[in-house]
Design a protein around this motif. Sequence first.
Motif, mmCIF file in Angstrom:
data_model
loop_
_atom_site.group_PDB
_atom_site.id
_atom_site.type_symbol
_atom_site.label_atom_id
_atom_site.label_comp_id
_atom_site.label_asym_id
_atom_site.label_seq_id
_atom_site.Cartn_x
_atom_site.Cartn_y
_atom_site.Cartn_z
ATOM 1 N N ALA A 90 72.347 -36.815 121.470
ATOM 2 C CA ALA A 90 72.526 -35.438 121.675
ATOM 3 C C ALA A 90 71.417 -34.543 121.951
ATOM 4 N N HIS A 91 71.512 -33.364 122.690
ATOM 5 C CA HIS A 91 70.283 -32.341 122.727
ATOM 6 C C HIS A 91 70.579 -31.025 122.731
ATOM 7 N N ASP A 92 69.843 -30.209 122.523
ATOM 8 C CA ASP A 92 70.101 -28.904 122.041
ATOM 9 C C ASP A 92 68.878 -28.257 122.540
ATOM 10 N N THR A 93 69.251 -27.169 123.620
ATOM 11 C CA THR A 93 68.271 -26.262 124.002
ATOM 12 C C THR A 93 68.392 -25.018 123.566
ATOM 13 N N SER A 94 69.208 -24.708 122.598
ATOM 14 C CA SER A 94 69.650 -23.183 122.128
ATOM 15 C C SER A 94 68.706 -23.012 121.137
ATOM 16 N N GLU A 95 67.639 -23.629 120.515
ATOM 17 C CA GLU A 95 66.748 -23.387 119.548
ATOM 18 C C GLU A 95 65.416 -22.719 119.934
ATOM 19 N N ALA A 96 64.664 -22.161 118.933
ATOM 20 C CA ALA A 96 63.384 -21.858 119.137
ATOM 21 C C ALA A 96 62.571 -22.318 118.068
ATOM 22 N N LYS A 97 61.316 -22.234 118.206
ATOM 23 C CA LYS A 97 60.321 -22.661 117.382
ATOM 24 C C LYS A 97 59.337 -21.690 116.785
ATOM 25 N N ILE A 98 59.185 -21.503 115.416
ATOM 26 C CA ILE A 98 58.476 -20.603 114.983
ATOM 27 C C ILE A 98 57.155 -21.521 114.094
ATOM 28 N N THR A 99 56.137 -21.097 114.390
ATOM 29 C CA THR A 99 55.095 -21.860 113.752
ATOM 30 C C THR A 99 54.274 -20.754 112.952
ATOM 31 N N VAL A 100 54.245 -21.091 111.413
ATOM 32 C CA VAL A 100 53.419 -20.014 110.708
ATOM 33 C C VAL A 100 52.218 -20.786 110.670
ATOM 34 N N VAL A 101 51.030 -20.178 111.200
ATOM 35 C CA VAL A 101 49.796 -20.788 111.182
ATOM 36 C C VAL A 101 48.577 -20.192 110.180
ATOM 37 N N GLY A 102 47.906 -21.279 109.634
ATOM 38 C CA GLY A 102 47.158 -20.726 108.396
ATOM 39 C C GLY A 102 47.526 -20.540 106.933
ATOM 40 N N VAL A 103 48.743 -21.102 106.618
ATOM 41 C CA VAL A 103 49.288 -20.786 105.296
ATOM 42 C C VAL A 103 48.169 -21.803 104.348
ATOM 43 N N PRO A 104 48.034 -21.040 103.168
ATOM 44 C CA PRO A 104 47.136 -21.583 102.108
ATOM 45 C C PRO A 104 48.159 -22.811 101.568
ATOM 46 N N ASP A 105 47.444 -23.910 101.361
ATOM 47 C CA ASP A 105 48.261 -25.072 100.925
ATOM 48 C C ASP A 105 48.182 -25.069 99.612
ATOM 49 N N LYS A 106 48.973 -24.111 98.985
ATOM 50 C CA LYS A 106 49.094 -24.226 97.332
ATOM 51 C C LYS A 106 50.786 -23.947 97.133
ATOM 52 N N PRO A 107 51.093 -24.344 96.069
ATOM 53 C CA PRO A 107 52.638 -24.239 95.567
ATOM 54 C C PRO A 107 53.244 -23.056 95.620
ATOM 55 N N GLY A 108 54.275 -22.884 96.314
ATOM 56 C CA GLY A 108 54.982 -21.646 96.410
ATOM 57 C C GLY A 108 54.839 -21.057 97.893
ATOM 58 N N GLU A 109 53.883 -21.456 98.444
ATOM 59 C CA GLU A 109 53.793 -20.833 99.774
ATOM 60 C C GLU A 109 55.168 -21.008 100.736
ATOM 61 N N ALA A 110 55.492 -22.256 100.952
ATOM 62 C CA ALA A 110 56.577 -22.684 101.454
ATOM 63 C C ALA A 110 57.801 -21.862 101.167
ATOM 64 N N ALA A 111 58.081 -21.858 99.830
ATOM 65 C CA ALA A 111 59.222 -21.398 99.409
ATOM 66 C C ALA A 111 59.204 -19.814 99.806
ATOM 67 N N ALA A 112 57.893 -19.108 99.533
ATOM 68 C CA ALA A 112 57.846 -17.619 99.968
ATOM 69 C C ALA A 112 58.319 -17.421 101.673
ATOM 70 N N ILE A 113 57.666 -18.320 102.305
ATOM 71 C CA ILE A 113 58.060 -18.375 103.710
ATOM 72 C C ILE A 113 59.582 -18.290 104.054
ATOM 73 N N PHE A 114 60.486 -19.361 103.239
ATOM 74 C CA PHE A 114 61.816 -19.675 103.642
ATOM 75 C C PHE A 114 62.560 -18.825 102.999
ATOM 76 N N ARG A 115 62.163 -18.167 101.525
ATOM 77 C CA ARG A 115 62.861 -17.081 101.170
ATOM 78 C C ARG A 115 63.126 -15.754 101.834
ATOM 79 N N THR A 116 62.175 -15.533 102.579
ATOM 80 C CA THR A 116 62.060 -14.282 103.484
ATOM 81 C C THR A 116 62.829 -14.609 104.635
ATOM 82 N N ILE A 117 63.268 -15.697 105.095
ATOM 83 C CA ILE A 117 64.097 -15.970 106.183
ATOM 84 C C ILE A 117 65.437 -16.006 105.662
ATOM 85 N N SER A 118 65.662 -16.650 104.693
ATOM 86 C CA SER A 118 67.292 -16.581 103.903
ATOM 87 C C SER A 118 67.617 -15.278 103.732
ATOM 88 N N ASP A 119 66.466 -14.489 102.839
ATOM 89 C CA ASP A 119 66.961 -13.022 102.664
ATOM 90 C C ASP A 119 67.433 -12.418 103.957
#
Lengths: 423, 423
Positions: B260-289
Amino acid sequence: MGLVVQKYGGSSVADAEGIKRVAKRIVEAKKNGHQVVVVVSAMGDTTDELIDLAEQVSPIPSGREFDMLLTAGERISMALLAMAIKNLGHEAQSFTGSQAGVITDSVHNKARIIDVTPGRIRESIDAGNIAIVAGFQGVSQDKKDITTLGRGGSDTTAVALAAALEAEVCEIYTDVDGVFTADPRVVKKARKIDWISFEDMLELASSGSKVLLHRCVEYARRYNIPIHVRSSFSGLRGTWVSNEPQGEQPMEQAIISGVAHDTSEAKITVVGVPDKPGEAAAIFRTISDSELNIDMVVQNVSAASTGLTDISFTLPKTDGHKAMEALTKARPTIGFDSLRYDDQIAKISLVGAGMRTNPGVTATFFEALSNAGVNIELISTSEIRISVVTRADDVKEAVRAVHSAFGLDSDSVEAVVYGGTGR
Amino acid sequence: MGLVVQKYGGSSVADAEGIKRVAKRIVEAKKNGHQVVVVVSAMGDTTDELIDLAEQVSPIPSGREFDMLLTAGERISMALLAMAIKNLGHEAQSFTGSQAGVITDSVHNKARIIDVTPGRIRESIDAGNIAIVAGFQGVSQDKKDITTLGRGGSDTTAVALAAALEAEVCEIYTDVDGVFTADPRVVKKARKIDWISFEDMLELASSGSKVLLHRCVEYARRYNIPIHVRSSFSGLRGTWVSNEPQGEQPMEQAIISGVAHDTSEAKITVVGVPDKPGEAAAIFRTISDSELNIDMVVQNVSAASTGLTDISFTLPKTDGHKAMEALTKARPTIGFDSLRYDDQIAKISLVGAGMRTNPGVTATFFEALSNAGVNIELISTSEIRISVVTRADDVKEAVRAVHSAFGLDSDSVEAVVYGGTGR
């Protein structure tokens, strides 16, 4: 400031611009402090387009499915109207006939309203919303099937809702300025009537005036709901239809309300009927057994020499063929000489409660026709109406002559557009 | 011979001819001794025309009124279809979603089915009728308002009715011959799949295959309703989707079901995220909110020197702007360097339960892409799926290469039309 029911016909909501214009007018009524319930017809040609589709898939569409199909029309217009109102910053909710509690019998395509239980509408307007209701449709009491009310159904929906909600007035918005003393397309000097009684309006409606249908006026009279017929294109006062004169300009009731004409009927003459009891009954039993409605009936005095008489009656042209067939079939039993069919006729009617006490009216009416050189073929009268049948070719001449003779001509020629979807 | 639910999409009933053709096919099933319930979408472009009207009266139409408007579409097609069937001498009755007992939550425009109480449908078919039901629509449990089910809603209506009525099969009629091993517009040698498991179909659906939507397959799997996807233009066997192989040609499950293929999506890259617990969670909480759904998520190993990492994810292009806005706003709190937005990407997915036990699949997949000169930007795998993100320009090349590498190419080029209204 009480509750107002407004009804907008298909020509008022023919396109997005029309819908937006109507939305503004509705919001004005709301701003003036009224609770507002709006009944709306299908947009412009929607109904015709749906009928065309139905004919493409089936020559004789089922009543139940035909109603299901047609009710899509109001669903579209009412949802769009509600959106347009919300876009103006006011709250609006649309309701189908079924949701609005319009309960009917099960006669598809021409159902009659049995009851109106507008609980959801009341709830919606009490919560501050403008309620938009689909005209022309209901739900059957026994089977819960979708039904439609037939010609003029949206007006009837509006009046029925106004009665159930105890509205102050039912405003019927249309593309003319009101009810006129004659069809303005025929009589350029026809005047808009400011007020007319239910009684006179009923006679006009059954004599060919198309602004309001008989059924809707009858409903309004039964529940004493004043109707205000007015243009959705202007802000002018239109015609009030009620028991008592209403509005800013109360008036004496005129002797004559107006002149109506109808070219949609045909005349059948049953020639050489034996002049004895039971003959007329046999003829009209034959007609009614075929479920045909007749309008005027006239029987002449029989010729003494033959003991035979002629009976003439009028009926819608669309039923003409069926009636001739039924009578031809019944001829051996009834016993008459022959049948004559004539669809080149017109009916001209003069309506006015004032004629009861004005004995000169009949004479003036016939003189006017005679002066215009119009020959009269049939005459039929009620207490507040005189109708004659003439040649179809003479109809304009006849209407103008009568309109003039009764002093109904206005001083100026009013500019009006005349039409409507009849739904 | 049991009960069959058939669903016809908008392209199958685009005009009167299409409706008559579909009516014949329905009558055939009835003649073969089945009880038949039909779910139908709106005719061809009707929905688009209604949306266009809505936009003309209001830039942001209300959800409730928008649903009221759109449901007019199925009302038209179902009534016409019932008429066309009756015209063939069989009894048919149409029912709205509400009449058919499709009960939903109150989320307008994308309501979810809570319950189906098809008492009227059962009664109608037990009386010998063919029941026609409006797809895509229901009535909300609490407010009794009309709702719509969103994209692919008619398929879901069909499967839900099939489950509630304990149908033998839910037949989804469309304008293609079934589910293919790849999009036939891209891979000329794509093969029609005779049978596919619910599991693989779910992965294909969420990877860009548009024949069946995820939601509908999920529903069918939960209630174990076999789906038969087939063309309304031919009488051929299509694709069976079920727990166990079905039909005249039972087959072993293939290692690979399809690409299957899908061309309806876009990619977002968050550059330079401090590699420590809670960072990814903060990003995806922002998106889901912001009530946005994301698809693939990939985080690279952080560079030891900086202690910073990049997080990339894909999401529908239509949500891209909103996500960028939310993240930009949250940047001071979360603390990352910058954002990169890229909507020139494609996702290519290989689906098949067989890959669980075939360790070579992943290697073959990447080799195929590499041989075709396609660069891989992101990788994400599940037990029965591998997905990669590539440049949008490479998508056709990539799909063809993978399809070939797994021996999915058919010997002949099948002639298919590919499309559909997605309703």
